[in-house]
Design a protein around this motif. Structure first.
Motif, PDB file in Angstrom:
ATOM      1  N   ALA A  18       0.822  -1.221   0.000  1.00  0.00           N
ATOM      2  CA  ALA A  18       0.000   0.000   0.000  1.00  0.00           C
ATOM      3  C   ALA A  18       0.845   1.255   0.000  1.00  0.00           C
ATOM      4  O   ALA A  18       0.530   2.230  -0.655  1.00  0.00           O
ATOM      5  N   ASP A  19       1.991   1.253   0.776  1.00  0.00           N
ATOM      6  CA  ASP A  19       2.790   2.470   0.845  1.00  0.00           C
ATOM      7  C   ASP A  19       3.497   2.764  -0.484  1.00  0.00           C
ATOM      8  O   ASP A  19       3.658   3.901  -0.885  1.00  0.00           O
ATOM      9  N   THR A  20       3.883   1.663  -1.217  1.00  0.00           N
ATOM     10  CA  THR A  20       4.511   1.870  -2.517  1.00  0.00           C
ATOM     11  C   THR A  20       3.530   2.453  -3.514  1.00  0.00           C
ATOM     12  O   THR A  20       3.863   3.334  -4.308  1.00  0.00           O
ATOM     13  N   GLU A  21       2.279   1.966  -3.441  1.00  0.00           N
ATOM     14  CA  GLU A  21       1.276   2.504  -4.346  1.00  0.00           C
ATOM     15  C   GLU A  21       1.033   3.979  -4.051  1.00  0.00           C
ATOM     16  O   GLU A  21       0.884   4.792  -4.957  1.00  0.00           O
ATOM     17  N   GLY A  22       1.010   4.325  -2.761  1.00  0.00           N
ATOM     18  CA  GLY A  22       0.810   5.726  -2.406  1.00  0.00           C
ATOM     19  C   GLY A  22       1.948   6.595  -2.910  1.00  0.00           C
ATOM     20  O   GLY A  22       1.746   7.701  -3.383  1.00  0.00           O
ATOM     21  N   THR A  23       3.178   6.056  -2.805  1.00  0.00           N
ATOM     22  CA  THR A  23       4.325   6.822  -3.284  1.00  0.00           C
ATOM     23  C   THR A  23       4.243   7.047  -4.780  1.00  0.00           C
ATOM     24  O   THR A  23       4.514   8.140  -5.283  1.00  0.00           O
ATOM     25  N   GLY A  24       3.858   6.026  -5.523  1.00  0.00           N
ATOM     26  CA  GLY A  24       3.719   6.169  -6.961  1.00  0.00           C
ATOM     27  C   GLY A  24       2.643   7.179  -7.319  1.00  0.00           C
ATOM     28  O   GLY A  24       2.814   7.997  -8.224  1.00  0.00           O
ATOM     29  N   ALA A  25       1.521   7.169  -6.600  1.00  0.00           N
ATOM     30  CA  ALA A  25       0.462   8.132  -6.862  1.00  0.00           C
ATOM     31  C   ALA A  25       0.934   9.540  -6.538  1.00  0.00           C
ATOM     32  O   ALA A  25       0.638  10.494  -7.262  1.00  0.00           O
ATOM     33  N   GLY A  26       1.697   9.670  -5.428  1.00  0.00           N
ATOM     34  CA  GLY A  26       2.210  10.990  -5.072  1.00  0.00           C
ATOM     35  C   GLY A  26       3.180  11.515  -6.101  1.00  0.00           C
ATOM     36  O   GLY A  26       3.150  12.699  -6.451  1.00  0.00           O
ATOM     37  N   ALA A  27       4.040  10.638  -6.626  1.00  0.00           N
ATOM     38  CA  ALA A  27       4.987  11.059  -7.662  1.00  0.00           C
ATOM     39  C   ALA A  27       4.251  11.476  -8.932  1.00  0.00           C
ATOM     40  O   ALA A  27       4.621  12.455  -9.588  1.00  0.00           O
ATOM     41  N   GLY A  28       3.209  10.715  -9.271  1.00  0.00           N
ATOM     42  CA  GLY A  28       2.437  11.089 -10.446  1.00  0.00           C
ATOM     43  C   GLY A  28       1.743  12.429 -10.273  1.00  0.00           C
ATOM     44  O   GLY A  28       1.690  13.249 -11.202  1.00  0.00           O
ATOM     45  N   THR A  29       1.232  12.686  -9.069  1.00  0.00           N
ATOM     46  CA  THR A  29       0.595  13.979  -8.799  1.00  0.00           C
ATOM     47  C   THR A  29       1.604  15.114  -8.878  1.00  0.00           C
ATOM     48  O   THR A  29       1.317  16.193  -9.420  1.00  0.00           O
ATOM     49  N   LEU A  30       2.833  14.856  -8.354  1.00  0.00           N
ATOM     50  CA  LEU A  30       3.871  15.878  -8.404  1.00  0.00           C
ATOM     51  C   LEU A  30       4.261  16.204  -9.843  1.00  0.00           C
ATOM     52  O   LEU A  30       4.428  17.376 -10.205  1.00  0.00           O
ATOM     53  N   ARG A  31       4.392  15.146 -10.671  1.00  0.00           N
ATOM     54  CA  ARG A  31       4.711  15.384 -12.075  1.00  0.00           C
ATOM     55  C   ARG A  31       3.594  16.150 -12.764  1.00  0.00           C
ATOM     56  O   ARG A  31       3.837  17.010 -13.617  1.00  0.00           O
ATOM     57  N   SER A  32       2.346  15.852 -12.413  1.00  0.00           N
ATOM     58  CA  SER A  32       1.219  16.557 -13.007  1.00  0.00           C
ATOM     59  C   SER A  32       1.226  18.032 -12.611  1.00  0.00           C
ATOM     60  O   SER A  32       0.979  18.915 -13.442  1.00  0.00           O
ATOM     61  N   VAL A  33       1.536  18.299 -11.344  1.00  0.00           N
ATOM     62  CA  VAL A  33       1.593  19.693 -10.881  1.00  0.00           C
ATOM     63  C   VAL A  33       2.703  20.451 -11.607  1.00  0.00           C
ATOM     64  O   VAL A  33       2.522  21.591 -12.047  1.00  0.00           O
ATOM     65  N   ARG A  34       3.868  19.805 -11.742  1.00  0.00           N
ATOM     66  CA  ARG A  34       4.974  20.460 -12.448  1.00  0.00           C
ATOM     67  C   ARG A  34       4.629  20.716 -13.913  1.00  0.00           C
ATOM     68  O   ARG A  34       5.004  21.744 -14.473  1.00  0.00           O
ATOM     69  N   SER A  35       3.928  19.786 -14.520  1.00  0.00           N
ATOM     70  CA  SER A  35       3.512  19.981 -15.908  1.00  0.00           C
ATOM     71  C   SER A  35       2.552  21.164 -16.036  1.00  0.00           C
ATOM     72  O   SER A  35       2.663  21.964 -16.967  1.00  0.00           O
ATOM     73  N   VAL A  36       1.647  21.282 -15.076  1.00  0.00           N
ATOM     74  CA  VAL A  36       0.712  22.415 -15.094  1.00  0.00           C
ATOM     75  C   VAL A  36       1.460  23.721 -14.923  1.00  0.00           C
ATOM     76  O   VAL A  36       1.182  24.723 -15.602  1.00  0.00           O
ATOM     77  N   VAL A  37       2.456  23.730 -14.026  1.00  0.00           N
ATOM     78  CA  VAL A  37       3.245  24.945 -13.802  1.00  0.00           C
ATOM     79  C   VAL A  37       4.004  25.336 -15.069  1.00  0.00           C
ATOM     80  O   VAL A  37       4.044  26.509 -15.444  1.00  0.00           O
ATOM     81  N   ARG A  38       4.613  24.334 -15.728  1.00  0.00           N
ATOM     82  CA  ARG A  38       5.335  24.628 -16.968  1.00  0.00           C
ATOM     83  C   ARG A  38       4.397  25.166 -18.046  1.00  0.00           C
ATOM     84  O   ARG A  38       4.739  26.102 -18.773  1.00  0.00           O
ATOM     85  N   ASP A  39       3.210  24.583 -18.151  1.00  0.00           N
ATOM     86  CA  ASP A  39       2.253  25.049 -19.155  1.00  0.00           C
ATOM     87  C   ASP A  39       1.815  26.480 -18.870  1.00  0.00           C
ATOM     88  O   ASP A  39       1.677  27.302 -19.791  1.00  0.00           O
ATOM     89  N   ARG A  40       1.619  26.798 -17.606  1.00  0.00           N
ATOM     90  CA  ARG A  40       1.199  28.153 -17.255  1.00  0.00           C
ATOM     91  C   ARG A  40       2.311  29.160 -17.542  1.00  0.00           C
ATOM     92  O   ARG A  40       2.048  30.263 -18.024  1.00  0.00           O
ATOM     93  N   ARG A  41       3.551  28.781 -17.233  1.00  0.00           N
ATOM     94  CA  ARG A  41       4.668  29.685 -17.510  1.00  0.00           C
ATOM     95  C   ARG A  41       4.832  29.899 -19.007  1.00  0.00           C
ATOM     96  O   ARG A  41       5.094  31.025 -19.454  1.00  0.00           O
ATOM     97  N   ARG A  42       4.684  28.815 -19.776  1.00  0.00           N
ATOM     98  CA  ARG A  42       4.794  28.942 -21.226  1.00  0.00           C
ATOM     99  C   ARG A  42       3.678  29.834 -21.774  1.00  0.00           C
ATOM    100  O   ARG A  42       3.919  30.692 -22.646  1.00  0.00           O
ATOM    101  N   ALA A  43       2.473  29.668 -21.256  1.00  0.00           N
ATOM    102  CA  ALA A  43       1.357  30.511 -21.709  1.00  0.00           C
ATOM    103  C   ALA A  43       1.589  31.969 -21.315  1.00  0.00           C
ATOM    104  O   ALA A  43       1.268  32.885 -22.082  1.00  0.00           O
ATOM    105  N   ALA A  44       2.158  32.193 -20.129  1.00  0.00           N
ATOM    106  CA  ALA A  44       2.433  33.567 -19.700  1.00  0.00           C
ATOM    107  C   ALA A  44       3.485  34.218 -20.598  1.00  0.00           C
ATOM    108  O   ALA A  44       3.360  35.400 -20.955  1.00  0.00           O
ATOM    109  N   LEU A  45       4.518  33.462 -20.968  1.00  0.00           N
ATOM    110  CA  LEU A  45       5.540  33.996 -21.863  1.00  0.00           C
ATOM    111  C   LEU A  45       4.959  34.322 -23.235  1.00  0.00           C
ATOM    112  O   LEU A  45       5.301  35.343 -23.848  1.00  0.00           O
TER     113      LEU A  45
END
Length: 325
Positions: A18-45
């Motif tokens: 269960a803890d490994t699955e949670g870690t994988g989900a957390g990593a996926g969420t972190l990557r998704s957040v970073r992708s959103v941040v990059r998209d917003r910065r690119r749109a702002a530029l």
């Protein structure tokens, strides 16, 4: 009879703890957040560039500034630095423009065109470095004064007022005279005397940002002073800092030319201000050597104009009240 505890893996886990699955989900969420941040910065530029392209004067200033910077950086590649040595000068004293010397020569027979290209490196270096120093001090003081408040803000504002009251050029001349003529001296003299206006501007913007709801939410969630200033305040004042920087570079270039003209620059380096100083001391006006005075003067004028046009364009893009004008 007591039922033994179930030590198997939960159903549907596919054998993954269960803890490994949670870690994988957390990593996926972190990557998704970073992708959103990059998209917003690119749109702002993209939005910024779209707004900047609607400023014809800003585009002209940017193009001129790009040409000047390229010529300054390419000076060692397209010219021979040996021509800067007075012992290797090949022209006559104050020779008018000709095919061999398109912009004439100075009082030692050196090419004015060569001196102008190499002088651009020093003038731009001093202008940009001094501006970065001034912007760093002004931004730090302005954010701190707007964030903390109380006696600390009062102290910072009184120091800022003291620097504003003192004549900027006189203070820079005094610092340069005390520290001795050198490139570092000019950078320090200009940077230390140019930050008060930026500090007051950033403080006013910081006070406006501090009143926004997300700052109150960050404080309620336990965000410290450093987190608030670097993650929330600084990104919101950076557009103002960027616009002020381009305008301040023009003032720094003029200040460097003034200090060098007064003999407070580095005597071993060629700059536009030192060219004007030598032209004045060698009697270029008396001999009618207009090319010796006109060339560095026009170079300073063009650089100041380009940076000013870029700064005004940035100000129009970042300031909603000026958009569409």
């Amino acid at each position: 009879m007591t039922t033994p505890p179930d030590t198997g893996t939960p159903a549907g886990s596919g054998g993954m703890p269960a803890d490994t699955e949670g870690t994988g989900a957390g990593a996926g969420t972190l990557r998704s957040v970073r992708s959103v941040v990059r998209d917003r910065r690119r749109a702002a530029l993209l939005r910024f560039w779209a707004g900047y392209r609607r400023q014809p004067a800003g585009l002209a200033g940017l193009a001129g500034m790009a040409v000047i910077v390229v010529l300054a950086l390419a000076a060692p590649l397209i010219t021979d630095s040996a021509g800067l040595d007075v012992t290797q000068a090949t022209g006559d004293r104050l020779q008018p423009p000709s095919a061999a010397f398109p912009l004439g020569t100075d009082e030692t027979g050196r090419s004015v065109l060569l001196l102008t290209l190499w002088g651009a490196r020093i003038s731009l270096l001093v202008g940009v470095t001094a501006t970065l120093l001034a912007m760093g001090i002004g931004t730090l003081v302005g954010i701190a004064a707007g964030h903390f408040g109380g006696w600390f803000t009062g102290l910072l504002m009184r120091v800022t007022d003291w620097f504003i009251v003192l004549p900027r050029l006189v203070l820079a001349i005094a610092l340069a005279a005390v520290l001795g003529p050198s490139l570092t001296t000019i950078v320090i003299a200009i940077g230390v005397t140019s930050w008060p206006g930026t500090a007051r501007l950033i403080r006013a913007q910081t006070l406006a940002v501090e009143a926004r709801p997300y700052l109150e939410r960050a404080r309620a969630l336990g965000a410290g002073h450093w987190h608030q200033m670097t993650r929330h305040v600084l990104p919101n004042v950076m557009p103002l800092v960027l616009a002020s920087t381009t305008l301040e570079v023009a003032s720094a270039v003029l200040a460097e030319a003034t200090l060098s003209f007064l003999g407070l620059g580095d005597p071993a380096r060629v700059s536009w201000g030192s060219m004007l100083s030598r032209a004045n001391s060698s009697g270029a006006v008396t001999f009618g050597a207009w090319w010796y005075l006109l060339t560095p003067g026009l170079a300073i004028l063009v650089v100041v104009l380009c940076f000013t046009l870029c700064g005004r364009a940035l100000e129009a893009v970042f300031n909603p009240r000026l958009r569409g004008r």
